[in-house]
Write a protein that holds these residues in place. Sequence first.
Motif: not given
Length: 108
Positions: A2, A21-22, A25, A27, A65-66, A77-79
Motif C-alpha cells: 500500500a 494511508r492506513n 487502504l 484513499c 475498488m470501492s 479506495r484501494c485496499a
Amino acid sequence: MAKLFEELVRNDNRFEVMAPRNFALVCFRVLPWPNDISVAYHVERVNELNKKLLESINESGNMYMSSTVVDGAYIIRCAIGATLTEERHVIRAWKVIQEHADALLSKN
C-alpha cells in the motif's frame, strides 16, 4: 504494498491522496485540473469525474475498488492486502488506473 501504491499516486500530479494511508487502504481521487487551486469550488464535477473513473475501472474486470464520501468529496479506495500481492501487481493496478484516467480526462 500500500505504501508503494500511495507513492505512485503522489507522483502523478493529476491525483491526490485524500487521507493518510492506513494499513492497506489508500484513499485518492483524480483532479481534472491538477494546477487549479480552486478545485474545491468544483466539487460536483470532481465527484462525478471520480465516480466515472471508478465505474470504468470496476467494469473493466481487471480490478475492483470501492468508494466513500468524506466531507462531500467522493473518494476512491484501494485496499492492497492479499498475502500473494507482489510489487508487479501494484504497478499494473496503477497503470490500469492511469489508463482509465487518461481516457476519461481526454473526454473532458
